[in-house]
Write a protein that holds these residues in place. Structure first.
Motif, PDB file in Angstrom:
ATOM      1  N   TYR A 188       0.851  -1.194   0.000  1.00 38.03           N
ATOM      2  CA  TYR A 188       0.000   0.000   0.000  1.00 38.03           C
ATOM      3  C   TYR A 188       0.884   1.240   0.000  1.00 38.03           C
ATOM      4  CZ  TYR A 188      -3.354  -3.593   1.307  1.00 38.03           C
ATOM      5  OH  TYR A 188      -4.123  -4.732   1.334  1.00 38.03           O
ATOM      6  N   PRO A 189       1.632   1.457  -1.082  1.00 36.97           N
ATOM      7  CA  PRO A 189       2.581   2.579  -1.107  1.00 36.97           C
ATOM      8  C   PRO A 189       1.920   3.939  -0.930  1.00 36.97           C
ATOM      9  CG  PRO A 189       2.277   1.651  -3.307  1.00 36.97           C
ATOM     10  CD  PRO A 189       1.636   0.705  -2.349  1.00 36.97           C
ATOM     11  N   ASP A 190       0.664   4.057  -1.341  1.00 34.98           N
ATOM     12  CA  ASP A 190      -0.055   5.328  -1.199  1.00 34.98           C
ATOM     13  C   ASP A 190      -0.823   5.411   0.116  1.00 34.98           C
ATOM     14  OD1 ASP A 190       0.823   6.121  -3.725  1.00 34.98           O
ATOM     15  OD2 ASP A 190      -0.871   5.134  -4.705  1.00 34.98           O
ATOM     16  N   GLY A 191      -0.672   4.391   0.963  1.00 34.02           N
ATOM     17  CA  GLY A 191      -1.431   4.345   2.205  1.00 34.02           C
ATOM     18  C   GLY A 191      -2.834   3.808   1.968  1.00 34.02           C
ATOM     19  N   ILE A 192      -3.550   3.605   3.030  1.00 26.60           N
ATOM     20  CA  ILE A 192      -4.926   3.112   2.929  1.00 26.60           C
ATOM     21  C   ILE A 192      -5.705   3.536   4.164  1.00 26.60           C
ATOM     22  CG2 ILE A 192      -4.292   0.876   3.950  1.00 26.60           C
ATOM     23  CD1 ILE A 192      -6.477  -0.425   2.193  1.00 26.60           C
ATOM     24  N   SER A 193      -6.966   3.870   3.955  1.00 28.45           N
ATOM     25  CA  SER A 193      -7.870   4.208   5.050  1.00 28.45           C
ATOM     26  C   SER A 193      -9.178   3.476   4.792  1.00 28.45           C
ATOM     27  CB  SER A 193      -8.100   5.720   5.117  1.00 28.45           C
ATOM     28  OG  SER A 193      -8.947   6.052   6.193  1.00 28.45           O
ATOM     29  N   ASP A 194      -9.363   2.352   5.462  1.00 28.79           N
ATOM     30  CA  ASP A 194     -10.423   1.399   5.134  1.00 28.79           C
ATOM     31  C   ASP A 194     -11.088   0.946   6.434  1.00 28.79           C
ATOM     32  OD1 ASP A 194     -11.901  -0.897   4.517  1.00 28.79           O
ATOM     33  OD2 ASP A 194     -10.431  -1.669   3.102  1.00 28.79           O
TER      34      ASP A 194
END
Length: 243
Positions: A188-194
């Motif tokens: 998740y190189p761009d990050g994640i908010s799930d």
């Protein structure tokens, strides 16, 4: 006597591949609550609803392997509510109950025991800080109704997960889900908010709630006799507590 516990469900329960980690489905940890007499066979698949699971022949594939004395755990709802996708949408008043009854009938034809699990809750809070009772729409309540109408054992994982999130609070429950900043993990190189899919810690917690619900369900006396009493779960803060 040994048996197999099949899980039919969606991404909240499904096994995750290496490219998806640290995202984890709760079904990955259920085996740890049973001895060798119960084999967990996790057939949950990312993105499926009752409608698409049936249409793709996935229930039919389970039916070929079901034997008398087995269990079929049925947990859906998250994708059934996707009105924008006709291949998955199942109306909660008409289609969803009918689909659940097909799963139930499949298990009973094989001499297996169907078990309904209300949808595990999304992490969604109201302004007053309480978990949103409609975090998965009407689907948990519909499943409760189907369980009562068909005399099918019910594990109310929606209620149990909401109780867990409420106890931890809005910020304290964040670590149960997939929240990563940029470059924190190569997947998740761009990050994640799930707030739907679980971290490894979250999946462990939900599996523990499922095991607790089995232990408390009088209709599942045979299955709960196979639970390992010394099974442990690591709680927030590092506390270890037996089942």
């Amino acid at each position: 006597m040994s048996c197999t516990l099949f899980i039919a469900g969606d991404s909240t329960a499904a096994l995750k591949g290496a490219s998806e980690k640290p995202m984890t489905g709760w079904g990955e940890y259920l085996q740890g609550y049973f001895g060798p007499s119960v084999q967990v066979d996790n057939r949950a698949v990312n993105g499926r609803s009752t409608k698409s699971f049936l249409a793709e022949g996935r229930l039919a594939a389970i039916e070929k392997d079901l034997q008398a004395g087995d269990y079929l755990f049925i947990q859906f709802g998250h994708n059934d509510g996707k009105q924008e996708d006709p291949a998955r949408y199942a109306d909660p008043e008409r289609d969803y109950p009918g689909n659940l009854q097909r799963f139930i009938a499949c298990a009973r034809r094989a001499g297996a025991a169907p078990v309904l699990l209300t949808s595990v809750s999304r992490r969604r809070f109201l302004e007053d800080g309480a978990p949103d009772p409609l975090a998965v729409g009407a689907y948990p309540e519909v499943m409760r109704q189907v369980a009562a109408e068909t005399n099918t054992p019910l594990l109310d994982i929606f209620a149990a997960s909401q109780q867990l999130y409420g106890a931890l609070g809005q910020e304290g429950s964040r670590h149960l889900f997939m929240h990563l900043p940029e470059r924190a993990h190569p997947n998740y190189p761009d990050g994640i908010s799930d707030d739907t899919h679980f971290s490894d810690v979250g999946a462990r917690q939900i599996a523990r709630l499922v095991a607790q619900a089995i232990k408390q369900c009088d209709a599942l006396q045979q299955l709960r006799s196979h639970l390992i009493g010394s099974a442990e779960a690591v709680l927030p803060g590092g506390e270890v507590r037996p089942l």
